[in-house]
Scaffold this motif. Structure first.
Motif, PDB file in Angstrom:
ATOM      1  N   SER A  31     -89.197 -34.243 -50.300  1.00 30.26           N
ATOM      2  CA  SER A  31     -89.174 -35.628 -49.820  1.00 30.26           C
ATOM      3  C   SER A  31     -88.945 -36.590 -50.985  1.00 30.26           C
ATOM      4  O   SER A  31     -88.257 -37.595 -50.825  1.00 30.26           O
ATOM      5  CB  SER A  31     -90.420 -35.958 -48.996  1.00 30.26           C
ATOM      6  OG  SER A  31     -91.506 -36.162 -49.835  1.00 30.26           O
ATOM      7  N   VAL A  32     -89.463 -36.264 -52.195  1.00 30.95           N
ATOM      8  CA  VAL A  32     -89.177 -37.138 -53.343  1.00 30.95           C
ATOM      9  C   VAL A  32     -87.693 -37.045 -53.693  1.00 30.95           C
ATOM     10  O   VAL A  32     -87.023 -38.071 -53.914  1.00 30.95           O
ATOM     11  CB  VAL A  32     -90.040 -36.753 -54.575  1.00 30.95           C
ATOM     12  CG1 VAL A  32     -89.634 -37.570 -55.796  1.00 30.95           C
ATOM     13  CG2 VAL A  32     -91.514 -36.971 -54.278  1.00 30.95           C
ATOM     14  N   ALA A  33     -87.152 -35.823 -53.721  1.00 34.08           N
ATOM     15  CA  ALA A  33     -85.729 -35.650 -54.067  1.00 34.08           C
ATOM     16  C   ALA A  33     -84.850 -36.473 -53.124  1.00 34.08           C
ATOM     17  O   ALA A  33     -83.877 -37.092 -53.556  1.00 34.08           O
ATOM     18  CB  ALA A  33     -85.351 -34.170 -54.011  1.00 34.08           C
ATOM     19  N   PHE A  36     -84.511 -40.096 -53.904  1.00 30.54           N
ATOM     20  CA  PHE A  36     -83.575 -40.365 -55.003  1.00 30.54           C
ATOM     21  C   PHE A  36     -82.131 -40.020 -54.591  1.00 30.54           C
ATOM     22  O   PHE A  36     -81.234 -40.012 -55.423  1.00 30.54           O
ATOM     23  CB  PHE A  36     -83.956 -39.547 -56.244  1.00 30.54           C
ATOM     24  CG  PHE A  36     -85.095 -40.155 -57.038  1.00 30.54           C
ATOM     25  CD1 PHE A  36     -86.403 -40.066 -56.605  1.00 30.54           C
ATOM     26  CD2 PHE A  36     -84.843 -40.827 -58.230  1.00 30.54           C
ATOM     27  CE1 PHE A  36     -87.447 -40.630 -57.336  1.00 30.54           C
ATOM     28  CE2 PHE A  36     -85.881 -41.386 -58.971  1.00 30.54           C
ATOM     29  CZ  PHE A  36     -87.189 -41.285 -58.517  1.00 30.54           C
ATOM     30  N   GLY A  37     -81.933 -39.691 -53.323  1.00 33.48           N
ATOM     31  CA  GLY A  37     -80.578 -39.433 -52.822  1.00 33.48           C
ATOM     32  C   GLY A  37     -80.014 -38.072 -53.194  1.00 33.48           C
ATOM     33  O   GLY A  37     -78.790 -37.911 -53.274  1.00 33.48           O
ATOM     34  N   PHE A  38     -80.873 -37.073 -53.442  1.00 32.50           N
ATOM     35  CA  PHE A  38     -80.383 -35.737 -53.814  1.00 32.50           C
ATOM     36  C   PHE A  38     -80.260 -34.852 -52.570  1.00 32.50           C
ATOM     37  O   PHE A  38     -81.051 -34.954 -51.639  1.00 32.50           O
ATOM     38  CB  PHE A  38     -81.322 -35.085 -54.837  1.00 32.50           C
ATOM     39  CG  PHE A  38     -81.126 -35.633 -56.234  1.00 32.50           C
ATOM     40  CD1 PHE A  38     -80.512 -34.867 -57.222  1.00 32.50           C
ATOM     41  CD2 PHE A  38     -81.517 -36.920 -56.555  1.00 32.50           C
ATOM     42  CE1 PHE A  38     -80.311 -35.383 -58.493  1.00 32.50           C
ATOM     43  CE2 PHE A  38     -81.324 -37.446 -57.827  1.00 32.50           C
ATOM     44  CZ  PHE A  38     -80.714 -36.669 -58.804  1.00 32.50           C
ATOM     45  N   GLU A  39     -79.250 -33.954 -52.601  1.00 37.09           N
ATOM     46  CA  GLU A  39     -79.000 -33.037 -51.476  1.00 37.09           C
ATOM     47  C   GLU A  39     -79.360 -31.623 -51.899  1.00 37.09           C
ATOM     48  O   GLU A  39     -79.130 -31.234 -53.052  1.00 37.09           O
ATOM     49  CB  GLU A  39     -77.518 -33.025 -51.113  1.00 37.09           C
ATOM     50  CG  GLU A  39     -76.978 -34.344 -50.642  1.00 37.09           C
ATOM     51  CD  GLU A  39     -75.462 -34.255 -50.508  1.00 37.09           C
ATOM     52  OE1 GLU A  39     -74.993 -34.297 -49.368  1.00 37.09           O
ATOM     53  OE2 GLU A  39     -74.769 -34.145 -51.534  1.00 37.09           O
ATOM     54  N   GLU A  40     -79.833 -30.838 -50.926  1.00 37.78           N
ATOM     55  CA  GLU A  40     -80.279 -29.473 -51.265  1.00 37.78           C
ATOM     56  C   GLU A  40     -79.115 -28.485 -51.278  1.00 37.78           C
ATOM     57  O   GLU A  40     -78.204 -28.567 -50.457  1.00 37.78           O
ATOM     58  CB  GLU A  40     -81.333 -29.011 -50.244  1.00 37.78           C
ATOM     59  CG  GLU A  40     -81.958 -27.689 -50.635  1.00 37.78           C
ATOM     60  CD  GLU A  40     -83.311 -27.436 -49.972  1.00 37.78           C
ATOM     61  OE1 GLU A  40     -83.768 -28.293 -49.191  1.00 37.78           O
ATOM     62  OE2 GLU A  40     -83.885 -26.375 -50.262  1.00 37.78           O
ATOM     63  N   PHE A  41     -79.158 -27.556 -52.248  1.00 33.35           N
ATOM     64  CA  PHE A  41     -78.181 -26.454 -52.289  1.00 33.35           C
ATOM     65  C   PHE A  41     -78.945 -25.174 -52.575  1.00 33.35           C
ATOM     66  O   PHE A  41     -80.133 -25.203 -52.892  1.00 33.35           O
ATOM     67  CB  PHE A  41     -77.129 -26.703 -53.394  1.00 33.35           C
ATOM     68  CG  PHE A  41     -77.620 -26.374 -54.781  1.00 33.35           C
ATOM     69  CD1 PHE A  41     -78.458 -27.248 -55.471  1.00 33.35           C
ATOM     70  CD2 PHE A  41     -77.294 -25.159 -55.386  1.00 33.35           C
ATOM     71  CE1 PHE A  41     -78.940 -26.929 -56.733  1.00 33.35           C
ATOM     72  CE2 PHE A  41     -77.770 -24.837 -56.654  1.00 33.35           C
ATOM     73  CZ  PHE A  41     -78.604 -25.732 -57.327  1.00 33.35           C
ATOM     74  N   ASP A  42     -78.278 -24.044 -52.466  1.00 34.48           N
ATOM     75  CA  ASP A  42     -78.899 -22.766 -52.853  1.00 34.48           C
ATOM     76  C   ASP A  42     -77.813 -21.843 -53.380  1.00 34.48           C
ATOM     77  O   ASP A  42     -76.622 -22.085 -53.175  1.00 34.48           O
ATOM     78  CB  ASP A  42     -79.613 -22.139 -51.643  1.00 34.48           C
ATOM     79  CG  ASP A  42     -80.698 -21.155 -52.069  1.00 34.48           C
ATOM     80  OD1 ASP A  42     -80.865 -20.920 -53.290  1.00 34.48           O
ATOM     81  OD2 ASP A  42     -81.383 -20.612 -51.190  1.00 34.48           O
ATOM     82  N   LEU A 145     -88.503 -36.659 -61.965  1.00 37.82           N
ATOM     83  CA  LEU A 145     -89.528 -35.679 -62.349  1.00 37.82           C
ATOM     84  C   LEU A 145     -90.918 -36.313 -62.288  1.00 37.82           C
ATOM     85  O   LEU A 145     -91.856 -35.753 -61.701  1.00 37.82           O
ATOM     86  CB  LEU A 145     -89.238 -35.135 -63.771  1.00 37.82           C
ATOM     87  CG  LEU A 145     -90.328 -34.270 -64.397  1.00 37.82           C
ATOM     88  CD1 LEU A 145     -90.742 -33.116 -63.496  1.00 37.82           C
ATOM     89  CD2 LEU A 145     -89.870 -33.716 -65.745  1.00 37.82           C
ATOM     90  N   ILE A 146     -91.040 -37.502 -62.872  1.00 36.47           N
ATOM     91  CA  ILE A 146     -92.354 -38.164 -62.879  1.00 36.47           C
ATOM     92  C   ILE A 146     -92.780 -38.500 -61.443  1.00 36.47           C
ATOM     93  O   ILE A 146     -93.924 -38.263 -61.045  1.00 36.47           O
ATOM     94  CB  ILE A 146     -92.334 -39.426 -63.777  1.00 36.47           C
ATOM     95  CG1 ILE A 146     -92.052 -39.013 -65.229  1.00 36.47           C
ATOM     96  CG2 ILE A 146     -93.656 -40.186 -63.689  1.00 36.47           C
ATOM     97  CD1 ILE A 146     -91.850 -40.165 -66.194  1.00 36.47           C
ATOM     98  N   ALA A 147     -91.814 -38.997 -60.637  1.00 38.43           N
ATOM     99  CA  ALA A 147     -92.136 -39.336 -59.234  1.00 38.43           C
ATOM    100  C   ALA A 147     -92.596 -38.087 -58.484  1.00 38.43           C
ATOM    101  O   ALA A 147     -93.509 -38.155 -57.654  1.00 38.43           O
ATOM    102  CB  ALA A 147     -90.919 -39.953 -58.555  1.00 38.43           C
ATOM    103  N   SER A 148     -91.976 -36.934 -58.780  1.00 37.82           N
ATOM    104  CA  SER A 148     -92.358 -35.697 -58.082  1.00 37.82           C
ATOM    105  C   SER A 148     -93.805 -35.347 -58.416  1.00 37.82           C
ATOM    106  O   SER A 148     -94.601 -35.035 -57.526  1.00 37.82           O
ATOM    107  CB  SER A 148     -91.452 -34.530 -58.491  1.00 37.82           C
ATOM    108  OG  SER A 148     -90.114 -34.838 -58.228  1.00 37.82           O
ATOM    109  N   LEU A 149     -94.142 -35.382 -59.705  1.00 37.13           N
ATOM    110  CA  LEU A 149     -95.511 -35.002 -60.094  1.00 37.13           C
ATOM    111  C   LEU A 149     -96.528 -36.017 -59.548  1.00 37.13           C
ATOM    112  O   LEU A 149     -97.615 -35.647 -59.108  1.00 37.13           O
ATOM    113  CB  LEU A 149     -95.612 -34.868 -61.617  1.00 37.13           C
ATOM    114  CG  LEU A 149     -94.739 -33.734 -62.203  1.00 37.13           C
ATOM    115  CD1 LEU A 149     -94.797 -33.720 -63.725  1.00 37.13           C
ATOM    116  CD2 LEU A 149     -95.167 -32.368 -61.654  1.00 37.13           C
ATOM    117  N   LYS A 150     -96.127 -37.303 -59.541  1.00 34.60           N
ATOM    118  CA  LYS A 150     -97.033 -38.327 -58.993  1.00 34.60           C
ATOM    119  C   LYS A 150     -97.249 -38.130 -57.489  1.00 34.60           C
ATOM    120  O   LYS A 150     -98.324 -38.417 -56.966  1.00 34.60           O
ATOM    121  CB  LYS A 150     -96.462 -39.733 -59.244  1.00 34.60           C
ATOM    122  CG  LYS A 150     -96.722 -40.229 -60.668  1.00 34.60           C
ATOM    123  CD  LYS A 150     -96.035 -41.539 -60.933  1.00 34.60           C
ATOM    124  CE  LYS A 150     -96.685 -42.693 -60.179  1.00 34.60           C
ATOM    125  NZ  LYS A 150     -95.968 -43.966 -60.456  1.00 34.60           N
ATOM    126  N   ALA A 151     -96.220 -37.632 -56.808  1.00 36.21           N
ATOM    127  CA  ALA A 151     -96.328 -37.454 -55.348  1.00 36.21           C
ATOM    128  C   ALA A 151     -97.428 -36.460 -54.980  1.00 36.21           C
ATOM    129  O   ALA A 151     -97.928 -36.460 -53.862  1.00 36.21           O
ATOM    130  CB  ALA A 151     -94.989 -36.992 -54.774  1.00 36.21           C
TER     131      ALA A 151
END
Ligand code: HAM
Length: 441
Positions: A31-33, A36-42, A145-151
């Protein structure tokens, strides 16, 4: 036959409660990603050995799980996502709109000595921004990265991001006459300095440069590690006379201006002793560490402007990071920041023998509306017993069908809806229950 042993050393089994926590960690990151407008890949878990043997650097190469497949190909279980990402982006470079913002969540494998926080199979949450060389891109991934850890509820007392710069190191090494080829070996040695005795580092440096230069490098690493402000770094490079390094420091200022505007500067510690073990980094590098305790790495990343070119022949600047799930999970557990067991029962249906099929019809209809339903699979149980099961399952509501003596509810199309949190009950028509069940919370 003797019973089977446990799982392989360094590999985990996930019981349902472990899966629930793993899911919480992944979903929080996802949800944080997306904010920031990021899309998932694998990508594939099994890759050609040479993808990592050369691109990730000697440290990772030594830790690969690799083997020959039945067709005689040398293959490796992926130890990280970055080379796969670089290959995938490179293959569609012309078609992808830049900057490319991609993230992934996946299992990685490294044959390391298992210890607290280090396993042989672990998950990484990767986030990378490709196709943009501006400092704003470094600022964006650091902010993510910081937002992810804060989440997860962590704050500046819990973790710090140690920021360093391979470009600054390369300028410094060039000013001491070290070639680009020599620089790679030296950076590798610097990366290990905190973990190896000085005599080992000295020996390694002396095998690359002359003894006086090696001694000066040892001194400089110590001195640079003490520089924890931009002012101190400026003073160091001014007195060691190197214009290119001074130019680079202006980009550091820009990065700090970005992070300060986003109110994130308090999470950053300047620490030039961080160099990162992976071979492909070219610019800013960083590691997020837990404060206090064992000070383990929660995440690591940086800029790698040449990797896509090396793998796919396309110029594509890039930067990103990966958060590991093991140290993060340990830290969240220690700080009591993991959510307690998730309740996965919205409605528990309790019924007497006469009303069994009415209740089962309702179970089917409520489930079709996306709400979870449980009931006892054993017949002829008392209402008290069934309510005890509802309680144990953590049910949000119980729905009682029949049991006229206990509930006083007699109508054919009626049931009793019991709020398990407050204990309050109300009699409603079965039709109203089916209408309301989707939005009852
Ligand atoms: P890394 O520093 O090798 O970077 O790994 C990132 C994180 O993965 C570490 O900080 C740690 O939390 C976790 N990790 C690594 N090895 C283990 C292990 N054996 N057991 C448990 N956790 C581990 C990379 O992998 C880069 N590819 C990150 C990156 C993405 N750089 C740019 N984009």
């Amino acid at each position: 036959m003797a019973p089977m042993g446990g799982a392989l050393l360094g590999f985990r089994e996930f019981y349902p409660e472990d899966c629930a926590l793993r899911q919480y960690i992944f979903e929080t990151f996802r949800s944080v990603a997306s904010t920031f407008g990021f899309e998932e890949f694998d990508g594939p878990i099994l890759e050609p050995l040479e993808l990592f043997a050369e691109k990730s650097g000697p440290e990772i190469a030594e830790q690969l799980f690799h083997f020959e497949d039945r067709g005689g190909r040398s293959v490796a279980m992926r130890p990280e996502m970055t080379p796969t990402l670089a290959r995938m982006v490179g293959a569609r470079a012309a078609a992808l709109r830049r900057p490319i913002r991609w993230f992934s969540v996946g299992e990685q494998f490294r044959y390391e000595r298992p210890q607290k926080g280090r396993l042989r199979a672990f998950y990484q949450m990767n986030l990378d921004l490709l196709g943009e060389s501006a400092i704003g891109a470094d600022g964006e991934v650091i902010a993510a990265l910081i937002a992810s850890l804060k989440a997860f509820g962590l704050n500046e007392k819990d973790f710090r991001l140690r920021l360093s710069d391979r470009q600054l190191w390369r300028h410094f090494l060039a000013s001491r006459g070290v070639s680009d080829d020599g620089a790679a070996g030296i950076l590798n040695t610097i990366d290990k300095m905190g973990r190896e005795p000085e005599s080992v580092s000295r020996e390694k440096l002396c095998s690359i440069v002359s003894t006086p230069v090696a001694e000066e490098l040892l001194r400089s690493v110590k001195e640079l590690s003490q520089c924890t402000t931009l002012g101190a770094l400026g003073a160091f490079f001014r007195s060691n006379g190197h214009g290119a390094a001074m130019d680079r420091l202006r980009e550091w200022e820009e990065l700090f201006n970005i992070l300060t505007a986003m109110e994130l500067a308090q999470f950053i510690s300047i620490d030039l002793s961080v160099v990162r073990g992976l071979a492909y980094y070219t610019g800013f590098v960083f590691e997020a560490f837990e404060c206090g305790g064992e000070s383990r790495a929660l995440a690591g990343g940086g800029r790698y402007d040449n990797l896509v070119k090396k793998l796919a022949g396309t110029d594509m600047p890039a930067c990103g990071f990966a958060i590991g799930d093991v140290t993060l999970g340990n830290l969240l557990r220690e700080k009591n920041l993991l959510p307690r067991g998730v309740c996965n029962c919205d409605f528990w249906l309790a019924f007497d023998d006469v009303n069994k099929f009415i209740a089962l019809r309702c179970a089917n209809l409520i489930r079709q509306k996306g709400r979870s339903v449980l009931y006892s699979l054993v017949e002829h149980l008392s209402l008290t017993k069934q309510l005890k099961f509802a309680d144990r399952a953590g049910a949000r509501f119980a729905v009682l069908f029949g049991f006229q003596d206990e509930t006083g509810c007699s109508g054919e199309n009626l049931c009793v809806l019991k709020d398990m949190r407050t204990g309050n009950s109300r009699t409603i028509s079965i039709n109203s229950l089916l209408e309301e069940c989707a939005c009852l919370t």
